[in-house]
Design a protein around this motif. Structure first.
Motif, PDB file in Angstrom:
ATOM      1  N   THR A   1      18.149 -17.265 -89.119  1.00  0.00           N
ATOM      2  CA  THR A   1      17.359 -16.915 -90.305  1.00  0.00           C
ATOM      3  C   THR A   1      16.491 -15.680 -90.051  1.00  0.00           C
ATOM      4  OG1 THR A   1      15.666 -18.511 -89.609  1.00  0.00           O
ATOM      5  CG2 THR A   1      17.305 -19.259 -91.203  1.00  0.00           C
TER       6      THR A   1
ATOM      7  N   SER B   1      25.289 -21.813 -97.375  1.00  0.00           N
ATOM      8  CA  SER B   1      24.840 -20.416 -97.351  1.00  0.00           C
ATOM      9  C   SER B   1      25.997 -19.472 -97.645  1.00  0.00           C
ATOM     10  CB  SER B   1      24.228 -20.087 -95.984  1.00  0.00           C
ATOM     11  OG  SER B   1      23.938 -18.715 -95.877  1.00  0.00           O
TER      12      SER B   1
ATOM     13  N   VAL C   1      19.457 -17.837 -96.325  1.00  0.00           N
ATOM     14  CA  VAL C   1      18.606 -18.650 -95.439  1.00  0.00           C
ATOM     15  C   VAL C   1      18.024 -19.887 -96.130  1.00  0.00           C
ATOM     16  CG1 VAL C   1      18.018 -16.609 -94.081  1.00  0.00           C
ATOM     17  CG2 VAL C   1      16.533 -17.282 -95.984  1.00  0.00           C
TER      18      VAL C   1
ATOM     19  N   THR D   1      18.808 -12.584 -89.980  1.00  0.00           N
ATOM     20  CA  THR D   1      19.330 -12.239 -91.311  1.00  0.00           C
ATOM     21  C   THR D   1      18.260 -11.561 -92.162  1.00  0.00           C
ATOM     22  OG1 THR D   1      20.857 -14.124 -91.226  1.00  0.00           O
ATOM     23  CG2 THR D   1      20.443 -13.145 -93.374  1.00  0.00           C
TER      24      THR D   1
ATOM     25  N   THR E   1      25.982 -14.700 -91.370  1.00  0.00           N
ATOM     26  CA  THR E   1      26.275 -16.122 -91.529  1.00  0.00           C
ATOM     27  C   THR E   1      27.719 -16.460 -91.168  1.00  0.00           C
ATOM     28  OG1 THR E   1      26.763 -15.791 -93.885  1.00  0.00           O
ATOM     29  CG2 THR E   1      24.517 -16.405 -93.295  1.00  0.00           C
TER      30      THR E   1
ATOM     31  N   SER F   1      18.899 -11.527 -98.707  1.00  0.00           N
ATOM     32  CA  SER F   1      18.910 -12.394 -97.528  1.00  0.00           C
ATOM     33  C   SER F   1      18.429 -13.805 -97.865  1.00  0.00           C
ATOM     34  CB  SER F   1      18.014 -11.802 -96.423  1.00  0.00           C
ATOM     35  OG  SER F   1      16.656 -11.762 -96.842  1.00  0.00           O
TER      36      SER F   1
END
Length: 224
Positions: A51, A178, A162, A54, A33, A158
């Motif tokens: 997303t 995030s 997201v 990740t 991120t 994670s």
């Protein structure tokens, strides 16, 4: 089943190991991120790719860490079995106790003990080992459960990275949210660490946050 008889995660996996896996997962997610900020500035942020990358990366490392844990457990059990055979085959009591001292050293432990007490401890361990029989080397249910918990811990970290992209329309604002959530979780992880160690929760939280951000910076700088 009563509350006291319910299995607790700390009974299956060491709290330090569990928090270490959470820290690792948060660092992995933050690397994506925070690193995406560079791409966002130059090319525009592709939310779907971010997303997917990740979640995919954390799930993959969750599987890897779980497998490595199982291999480490097998190695640990094999090492203990080897020590058992070594003590059984020792030609003298001094040699057997020397093997025990090497495997279970008291030096560096946060305690001060008299030499006589240490000798009594190793003598008791030697007596127990000589009377015991070798157990069959196999993985137990708790070993596999611990590996599964490791997978879940690394993978689940994670999600905070997201979720903002699914509830906030602005990609830039979602990215900020995030990063904020992940940094807050670093601090929370440090505070949780202090519960299982002789540390101040606030200092531990700040230290964990700073350490995590430094490691993220190193990972991004090295192209991780």
């Amino acid at each position: 089943m009563t509350e006291t008889s319910r299995p607790h995660i700390a009974d299956v996996i060491d709290p330090g190991d569990a928090l270490g896996e959470v820290l690792f997962g948060l660092i992995m997610a933050l690397t994506f991120t925070v690193g995406s900020r560079l791409v966002f500035t130059g090319e525009g942020l592709n939310v779907r790719e971010l997303t997917a990358a990740t979640i995919g990366c954390n799930v993959a490392w969750g599987i890897i860490d779980a497998v490595l844990f199982v291999l480490g457990t097998v190695f640990y059990k094999s090492r203990r079995a080897r020590l058992f055979r070594q003590i059984k085959a020792a030609r003298s009591e001094r040699e057997a106790i020397s093997a025990l001292r090497k495997e279970f050293p008291l030096e560096g432990e946060p305690l001060v003990s008299a030499a006589a007490d240490e000798e009594a401890l190793y003598q008791a361990m030697l007596g127990l080992t000589r009377r015991a029989s070798p157990a069959k080397l196999r993985l137990k249910r708790d070993d596999l459960l611990a590996a599964f918990i490791i997978f879940l811990l690394v993978s689940a970290t994670s999600l905070p990275a997201v979720i903002p992209f699914f509830v906030i329309d602005s990609a830039e604002l979602a990215l900020r949210a995030s990063n904020f959530l992940l940094i807050a979780l670093l601090f929370t992880t440090g505070c949780a660490w202090a519960r299982f160690s002789d540390a101040n929760p606030l200092n531990a939280g700040i230290t964990m946050t700073c350490l995590g951000l430094v490691l993220v910076g190193i990972a991004i700088a090295l192209g991780g």
